[in-house]
Design an enzyme around this catalytic site. Sequence first.
Site, PDB file in Angstrom:
ATOM      1  N   LYS A   3     -74.162 -20.774  14.879  1.00  0.00           N
ATOM      2  CA  LYS A   3     -74.784 -19.557  14.369  1.00  0.00           C
ATOM      3  C   LYS A   3     -76.037 -19.869  13.562  1.00  0.00           C
ATOM      4  O   LYS A   3     -77.080 -19.213  13.685  1.00  0.00           O
ATOM      5  CB  LYS A   3     -73.790 -18.777  13.506  1.00  0.00           C
ATOM      6  CG  LYS A   3     -74.345 -17.475  12.957  1.00  0.00           C
ATOM      7  CD  LYS A   3     -74.711 -16.520  14.078  1.00  0.00           C
ATOM      8  CE  LYS A   3     -75.426 -15.261  13.652  1.00  0.00           C
ATOM      9  NZ  LYS A   3     -75.975 -14.514  14.764  1.00  0.00           N
TER      10      LYS A   3
ATOM     11  N   GLU B 211     -86.106 -11.891  25.242  1.00  0.00           N
ATOM     12  CA  GLU B 211     -84.865 -11.833  24.461  1.00  0.00           C
ATOM     13  C   GLU B 211     -83.673 -11.588  25.381  1.00  0.00           C
ATOM     14  O   GLU B 211     -82.614 -12.196  25.227  1.00  0.00           O
ATOM     15  CB  GLU B 211     -84.960 -10.746  23.377  1.00  0.00           C
ATOM     16  CG  GLU B 211     -83.712 -10.508  22.564  1.00  0.00           C
ATOM     17  CD  GLU B 211     -83.122 -11.727  21.868  1.00  0.00           C
ATOM     18  OE1 GLU B 211     -81.955 -11.655  21.459  1.00  0.00           O
ATOM     19  OE2 GLU B 211     -83.808 -12.775  21.797  1.00  0.00           O
TER      20      GLU B 211
ATOM     21  N   LYS C  34     -80.353 -14.022  25.730  1.00  0.00           N
ATOM     22  CA  LYS C  34     -78.980 -13.529  25.526  1.00  0.00           C
ATOM     23  C   LYS C  34     -78.099 -13.911  26.714  1.00  0.00           C
ATOM     24  O   LYS C  34     -76.995 -14.421  26.564  1.00  0.00           O
ATOM     25  CB  LYS C  34     -78.967 -11.998  25.329  1.00  0.00           C
ATOM     26  CG  LYS C  34     -79.491 -11.544  23.976  1.00  0.00           C
ATOM     27  CD  LYS C  34     -78.510 -11.664  22.858  1.00  0.00           C
ATOM     28  CE  LYS C  34     -78.721 -12.848  21.919  1.00  0.00           C
ATOM     29  NZ  LYS C  34     -79.981 -13.126  21.359  1.00  0.00           N
TER      30      LYS C  34
ATOM     31  N   CYS D 199     -70.420  -4.953   2.150  1.00  0.00           N
ATOM     32  CA  CYS D 199     -69.398  -5.645   1.363  1.00  0.00           C
ATOM     33  C   CYS D 199     -68.018  -5.164   1.788  1.00  0.00           C
ATOM     34  O   CYS D 199     -67.882  -4.230   2.568  1.00  0.00           O
ATOM     35  CB  CYS D 199     -69.609  -5.327  -0.107  1.00  0.00           C
ATOM     36  SG  CYS D 199     -71.296  -5.635  -0.655  1.00  0.00           S
TER      37      CYS D 199
ATOM     38  N   HIS E 136     -98.350 -15.800  40.584  1.00  0.00           N
ATOM     39  CA  HIS E 136     -99.062 -17.065  40.415  1.00  0.00           C
ATOM     40  C   HIS E 136     -98.123 -18.266  40.515  1.00  0.00           C
ATOM     41  O   HIS E 136     -98.456 -19.358  40.089  1.00  0.00           O
ATOM     42  CB  HIS E 136     -99.803 -17.063  39.062  1.00  0.00           C
ATOM     43  CG  HIS E 136    -100.774 -15.927  38.952  1.00  0.00           C
ATOM     44  ND1 HIS E 136    -101.936 -15.865  39.674  1.00  0.00           N
ATOM     45  CD2 HIS E 136    -100.706 -14.777  38.232  1.00  0.00           C
ATOM     46  CE1 HIS E 136    -102.576 -14.730  39.396  1.00  0.00           C
ATOM     47  NE2 HIS E 136    -101.835 -14.054  38.535  1.00  0.00           N
TER      48      HIS E 136
ATOM     49  N   ASN F 154     -69.727  -0.580  -2.036  1.00  0.00           N
ATOM     50  CA  ASN F 154     -70.316  -1.097  -0.800  1.00  0.00           C
ATOM     51  C   ASN F 154     -71.403  -0.112  -0.383  1.00  0.00           C
ATOM     52  O   ASN F 154     -71.134   1.080  -0.221  1.00  0.00           O
ATOM     53  CB  ASN F 154     -69.274  -1.200   0.317  1.00  0.00           C
ATOM     54  CG  ASN F 154     -69.939  -1.478   1.659  1.00  0.00           C
ATOM     55  OD1 ASN F 154     -70.966  -2.145   1.725  1.00  0.00           O
ATOM     56  ND2 ASN F 154     -69.384  -0.890   2.722  1.00  0.00           N
ATOM     57  N   GLY F 155     -72.620  -0.584  -0.273  1.00  0.00           N
ATOM     58  CA  GLY F 155     -73.724   0.305   0.101  1.00  0.00           C
ATOM     59  C   GLY F 155     -74.963   0.001  -0.716  1.00  0.00           C
ATOM     60  O   GLY F 155     -75.103  -1.107  -1.261  1.00  0.00           O
TER      61      GLY F 155
ATOM     62  N   TRP G  10     -71.616  -8.857   0.035  1.00  0.00           N
ATOM     63  CA  TRP G  10     -72.729  -9.248   0.889  1.00  0.00           C
ATOM     64  C   TRP G  10     -73.963  -8.810   0.118  1.00  0.00           C
ATOM     65  O   TRP G  10     -74.278  -7.640   0.009  1.00  0.00           O
ATOM     66  CB  TRP G  10     -72.650  -8.526   2.237  1.00  0.00           C
ATOM     67  CG  TRP G  10     -73.793  -8.840   3.126  1.00  0.00           C
ATOM     68  CD1 TRP G  10     -74.885  -8.054   3.382  1.00  0.00           C
ATOM     69  CD2 TRP G  10     -73.992 -10.034   3.894  1.00  0.00           C
ATOM     70  NE1 TRP G  10     -75.731  -8.685   4.264  1.00  0.00           N
ATOM     71  CE2 TRP G  10     -75.222  -9.901   4.584  1.00  0.00           C
ATOM     72  CE3 TRP G  10     -73.253 -11.189   4.075  1.00  0.00           C
ATOM     73  CZ2 TRP G  10     -75.727 -10.880   5.423  1.00  0.00           C
ATOM     74  CZ3 TRP G  10     -73.761 -12.171   4.901  1.00  0.00           C
ATOM     75  CH2 TRP G  10     -74.972 -12.012   5.564  1.00  0.00           C
TER      76      TRP G  10
ATOM     77  N   ARG H 265     -66.968  -9.355   6.089  1.00  0.00           N
ATOM     78  CA  ARG H 265     -67.984  -8.367   5.697  1.00  0.00           C
ATOM     79  C   ARG H 265     -68.960  -8.928   4.665  1.00  0.00           C
ATOM     80  O   ARG H 265     -70.002  -8.312   4.412  1.00  0.00           O
ATOM     81  CB  ARG H 265     -67.317  -7.105   5.125  1.00  0.00           C
ATOM     82  CG  ARG H 265     -66.388  -6.385   6.083  1.00  0.00           C
ATOM     83  CD  ARG H 265     -65.726  -5.187   5.408  1.00  0.00           C
ATOM     84  NE  ARG H 265     -66.727  -4.231   4.977  1.00  0.00           N
ATOM     85  CZ  ARG H 265     -67.196  -3.248   5.762  1.00  0.00           C
ATOM     86  NH1 ARG H 265     -66.751  -3.139   6.997  1.00  0.00           N
ATOM     87  NH2 ARG H 265     -68.112  -2.417   5.327  1.00  0.00           N
TER      88      ARG H 265
ATOM     89  N   GLU I 145     -77.451 -17.786  26.798  1.00  0.00           N
ATOM     90  CA  GLU I 145     -76.674 -18.449  25.740  1.00  0.00           C
ATOM     91  C   GLU I 145     -75.190 -18.102  25.757  1.00  0.00           C
ATOM     92  O   GLU I 145     -74.384 -18.867  25.227  1.00  0.00           O
ATOM     93  CB  GLU I 145     -77.301 -18.191  24.364  1.00  0.00           C
ATOM     94  CG  GLU I 145     -77.249 -16.804  23.838  1.00  0.00           C
ATOM     95  CD  GLU I 145     -77.867 -16.730  22.435  1.00  0.00           C
ATOM     96  OE1 GLU I 145     -77.573 -17.605  21.610  1.00  0.00           O
ATOM     97  OE2 GLU I 145     -78.657 -15.789  22.189  1.00  0.00           O
TER      98      GLU I 145
HETATM   99  C1  AGP Z   1     -79.795 -16.227  19.020  1.00  0.00           C
HETATM  100  O1  AGP Z   1     -78.834 -15.468  19.602  1.00  0.00           O
HETATM  101  C2  AGP Z   1     -79.388 -17.565  18.617  1.00  0.00           C
HETATM  102  N1  AGP Z   1     -78.270 -17.537  17.771  1.00  0.00           N
HETATM  103  C3  AGP Z   1     -80.522 -18.430  18.049  1.00  0.00           C
HETATM  104  O2  AGP Z   1     -81.555 -18.474  18.982  1.00  0.00           O
HETATM  105  C4  AGP Z   1     -81.098 -17.957  16.719  1.00  0.00           C
HETATM  106  O3  AGP Z   1     -81.854 -16.810  16.893  1.00  0.00           O
HETATM  107  C5  AGP Z   1     -81.976 -19.066  16.144  1.00  0.00           C
HETATM  108  O4  AGP Z   1     -81.187 -20.200  15.939  1.00  0.00           O
HETATM  109  C6  AGP Z   1     -82.643 -18.629  14.853  1.00  0.00           C
HETATM  110  O5  AGP Z   1     -81.700 -18.356  13.884  1.00  0.00           O
HETATM  111  P1  AGP Z   1     -82.148 -17.636  12.521  1.00  0.00           P
HETATM  112  O6  AGP Z   1     -82.676 -16.292  12.865  1.00  0.00           O
HETATM  113  O7  AGP Z   1     -80.890 -17.582  11.692  1.00  0.00           O
HETATM  114  O8  AGP Z   1     -83.193 -18.512  11.896  1.00  0.00           O
END
Ligand code: AGP
Length: 609
Positions: free
Chosen positions: A604, A482, A486, A2, A505, A100-101, A74, A27, A489
């Site tokens: 996001k 992963e 990263k 928070c 293969h 906050n905590g 938060w 935050r 994207e």
């Molecule tokens: C990851 O860096 C991306 N922002 C995206 O793949 C994300 O993980 C995916 O949209 C799932 O989002 P969520 O965890 O909020 O459900």
Amino acid sequence: MCGIVGYIGARNVKDVVVGGLAKLEYRGYDSAGIAVIDEGNIQVVKSVGRLANLEDKLASMEISGQAAIGHTRWATHGKPSDENAHPHQDCSGRFAIVHNGIVENYLSLREELIAAGHQFNSETDTEVVAHLIEELYNGDLFQTMIEVGKRIRGAYALVVLAKDHPDEIIAMRKASPMIIGLGENENFVASDIPAILEYTRDIYVMEDGEMAVLTTAGVECFTMDGEPVHKEVYKVTWDAVSAERGGYPHFMLKEIHEQPRAVRDTLRGRIAEDFSRVQLDELKLDDAFMKAVDRIHIIACGTSWHAGLVGKAVIESYARIPVDVEIASEYRYRRPLFTPNTLVIVISQSGETADTLAALREVKRQGRRVLAITNVVGSSAEREADDVIITWAGPEIAVASTKAYTTQLIALYLLGIKMAHVRGEIGDDKVRELLKGLEDLPQATEQVLDTAPQLERFAQRYVDTMDTFFIGRSLDYSVAMEGALKLKEISYIHAEAYAAGELKHGTLALITEGVPVIALATQPDLYEKTVSNIVEVKARGAFVLGMTWIGNEDLEKTVDEVIYLPKTLPELAPILAVIPLQLLAYYAAVARGNDVDKPRNLAKSVTVE
Ligand code: AGP
């Protein structure tokens, strides 16, 4: 995570505090509130939702006073609501606090205070502190707060206003961040620098276990036992924008560096002090159910799906329960097969991803039990699931998910260990070894962050590459996926991850002179096998950046460059191994001049199918 602000001085206390909260809204933005003390009267105004809702409420109110405290929330304990918004007060309204905590022992304190006749208005851990102050108050606020500090456990940045002490604000810090802003005949307290930068650049950085008494005349600092502490004034040089990012050029880099704290907070209160067992008290599903579970479906998207892959390996190897990891957008249109005691786990940082929610609702419609692992209290996934494990990563602003991934792994480790222990698949010694291993991770993640310069150099060297390959076996393969996501994207470099043994293969045809290959070799049992796959790509001219544990110099014989990770239990290595891959992607995106926090074509939280 928070945001808190406090001010004592002659300015319009409401404007100073609300203005400070606006700078801290990154935050947390689940609710906001302020408390103003005027001639010994405390007025509290709070509202669920963004700060703007509070500002609307305040617009029609005449509020002035000598001091004020404020909070932007938060949610961790209790859903976003007016009642759960801070500031919280005691029964008499003589005290108002913002926090906050996490107060770890809030449940036992709450029972004790209710037994002593206190009435609670919220579900929060924080309100317990307001009533505890009331319970212990002896006319001396400073001494009372020292006693309160002895009774509460956990993480807190706490600020108190008291009706009978209108000329002072008391602040206490343990684990959660806190700074004091120093002014002429006025002083400030806040979670972070952006809140006070408009007024002063002279600050005290409060250390763990310190408290401060703020008056208009000055600020005195003490230990939690009341011993005076001399503080050095720190001069802030940042501009307001970078201050919100904590001095980092991008939220993504800030969030990568927040992982030690995020991992520590997600472990907080969930491991018994003697390492004898996992404590997931928030779960309603009981041991009998855990014993009966005969299959698990993990459903998620993107990075959360990658976390599910590590979860599968952990739960299958410890608890010996078969786990299917499903891409949500596929799962819901496929008539999934359930066994009588299938447990469904959905993983979602935002808790609002449409594909994942649709799958959750379909599973519920079929009468299945759902456990959600999410980072947002009050999100749809949190509200609609039967059980919830919150990852306490704090708000994740950058589109590329980083700290949410590592804290999702922590949640999956804790769940896997608990289910295995309850089912008798692992004994007390193994549980102790694993929990100690988890407890050591925050420090190990700190160490891994020191590899940043090496990754930055590597990224700059390969800024023009069009293709990058990530390889690994077992857990390393899951983390490689992963890493590839990263890089794709945010740097827009085409990247793919492959099970190292699968290359020969077909994909090996793509390996040509100088192609960068990131090879993860963190699993001792599979080390030799992985090295033989690395030799295959080396033979075709690839430039290989290897990753392994400190002390394993043997890898230098095979690869061009090595990233060394602190030693940990092999099964916990994914939490460390992903960080250099996050840094690689970050520096590649910076080197290519991309908008790191808001990459093209992405959002996001993907709230459409
Ligand atoms: C990851 O860096 C991306 N922002 C995206 O793949 C994300 O993980 C995916 O949209 C799932 O989002 P969520 O965890 O909020 O459900």
